[in-house]
Design a protein around this motif. Structure first.
Motif, PDB file in Angstrom:
ATOM      1  N   ARG A   1      26.940  15.810 -15.415  1.00  0.00           N
ATOM      2  CA  ARG A   1      27.147  14.364 -15.569  1.00  0.00           C
ATOM      3  C   ARG A   1      27.329  13.609 -14.258  1.00  0.00           C
ATOM      4  O   ARG A   1      26.705  12.604 -14.023  1.00  0.00           O
TER       5      ARG A   1
ATOM      6  N   LEU B   1      29.728  11.641 -12.953  1.00  0.00           N
ATOM      7  CA  LEU B   1      30.186  10.256 -13.016  1.00  0.00           C
ATOM      8  C   LEU B   1      31.058   9.950 -11.801  1.00  0.00           C
ATOM      9  O   LEU B   1      31.583  10.847 -11.150  1.00  0.00           O
TER      10      LEU B   1
ATOM     11  N   VAL C   1      34.127   3.224 -17.318  1.00  0.00           N
ATOM     12  CA  VAL C   1      32.918   3.544 -18.079  1.00  0.00           C
ATOM     13  C   VAL C   1      31.864   2.461 -17.872  1.00  0.00           C
ATOM     14  O   VAL C   1      30.695   2.746 -17.584  1.00  0.00           O
TER      15      VAL C   1
ATOM     16  N   ASN D   1      30.414   2.515 -14.374  1.00  0.00           N
ATOM     17  CA  ASN D   1      29.472   3.624 -14.232  1.00  0.00           C
ATOM     18  C   ASN D   1      28.110   3.262 -14.828  1.00  0.00           C
ATOM     19  O   ASN D   1      27.065   3.575 -14.251  1.00  0.00           O
TER      20      ASN D   1
ATOM     21  N   GLY E   1      35.733   6.713 -16.086  1.00  0.00           N
ATOM     22  CA  GLY E   1      34.631   7.492 -16.654  1.00  0.00           C
ATOM     23  C   GLY E   1      34.982   8.943 -16.896  1.00  0.00           C
ATOM     24  O   GLY E   1      34.583   9.532 -17.903  1.00  0.00           O
ATOM     25  N   THR E   2      35.781   9.526 -15.986  1.00  0.00           N
ATOM     26  CA  THR E   2      36.107  10.942 -16.111  1.00  0.00           C
ATOM     27  C   THR E   2      37.300  11.191 -17.043  1.00  0.00           C
ATOM     28  O   THR E   2      37.709  12.339 -17.214  1.00  0.00           O
TER      29      THR E   2
ATOM     30  N   GLN F   1      31.390  11.610 -21.810  1.00  0.00           N
ATOM     31  CA  GLN F   1      30.893  11.509 -20.441  1.00  0.00           C
ATOM     32  C   GLN F   1      29.374  11.694 -20.396  1.00  0.00           C
ATOM     33  O   GLN F   1      28.681  11.029 -19.615  1.00  0.00           O
TER      34      GLN F   1
END
Length: 237
Positions: free
Chosen positions: A88, A90, A96, A99, A133-134, A141
């Motif tokens: 992923r 990110l 989120v 990203n 995001g993480t 994700q």
């Protein structure tokens, strides 16, 4: 069908180590192509070579008859090839939504994919838009990574190991987005270790081993034995 992406005689090295040996592959408009193979088969290297990250030492990559082989990775992205990388990757310091918006910076002109459409396809991303995001689950994700790539409105979407480490119900939800992605005008190459999943979604399947394609065909035309032999390098006397 019209050939969109054409890979001819592609050879790639990491230093002195040769990772790809004359790979040929065609992705037609509106198709999904799956690439299967065990760890170390060269699948990820092929994706990295297409996107300009791995060094191509021979052969060519063409998108709609434009040779992209010697272009740097950012230019290949703006030409219309986006990748969902394994793991992923990110940006942990971004939300989120941030990203997702990063993907739009590579966009050239308008296209189908907008923030609203990505969030409509994966509603959890709207609910969690202000979360780091993480901080999301692995499956969520993965949805962010797919959405980020789509925000550039690519003609070709490369997906590297989408199902790795995810629960079956999450994998099913992610792959359920493929028809909408294809309907938007994006063709797909997906790298998968899950042979069954690859056969379910693909129009054509290529099996790789040790940097070479060892078997190609439509899923309906490939027997389990042929796939097994190509996957594990079994030869018959």
């Amino acid at each position: 069908m019209t050939a969109l992406l054409r890979i001819s005689g592609l050879t790639a090295h990491y230093g002195d180590f040769q990772a790809l040996f004359g790979v040929d592959l065609t992705l037609n408009e509106g198709e999904t192509v799956a690439i299967i193979g065990a760890n170390g088969a060269g699948k990820t290297t092929l994706m990295r070579a297409i996107t300009g990250v791995a060094k191509v030492t021979a052969g060519s990559v063409s998108l709609a008859d434009e040779n992209l082989t010697r272009l740097p990775a950012p230019q290949i992205l703006t030409r219309g090839i986006a990748m969902v990388p394994e793991g992923r990757k990110l940006f942990p310091s971004l939300t989120v939504e941030e990203n997702l918006l990063i993907g739009a910076h590579a966009r050239s002109g308008n296209g189908y994919w907008t923030l609203d459409r990505v969030q409509a396809m994966f509603p959890i991303l709207r609910e969690r838009r202000q979360s780091p995001g993480t901080a999301l689950s692995g499956g969520q994700q993965q949805m962010v990574a797919i959405g980020r790539a789509l925000m550039s409105n690519p003609r070709v979407l490369l997906c590297d190991e989408l199902s790795l480490g995810l629960a079956p119900v999450v994998i099913k939800e992610i792959y359920a987005a493929f028809p909408q992605i294809k309907a938007s005008g994006t063709s797909i190459i997906v790298v998968e270790q899950d042979i069954g999943q690859a056969l379910r979604v693909a129009d054509h399947v290529h099996c790789m081993m040790e940097g070479r394609i060892t078997l190609s065909g439509r899923p309906a035309d490939l027997s389990r034995d042929a796939i097994h032999d190509a996957y594990f390098g079994v030869t018959h006397a």
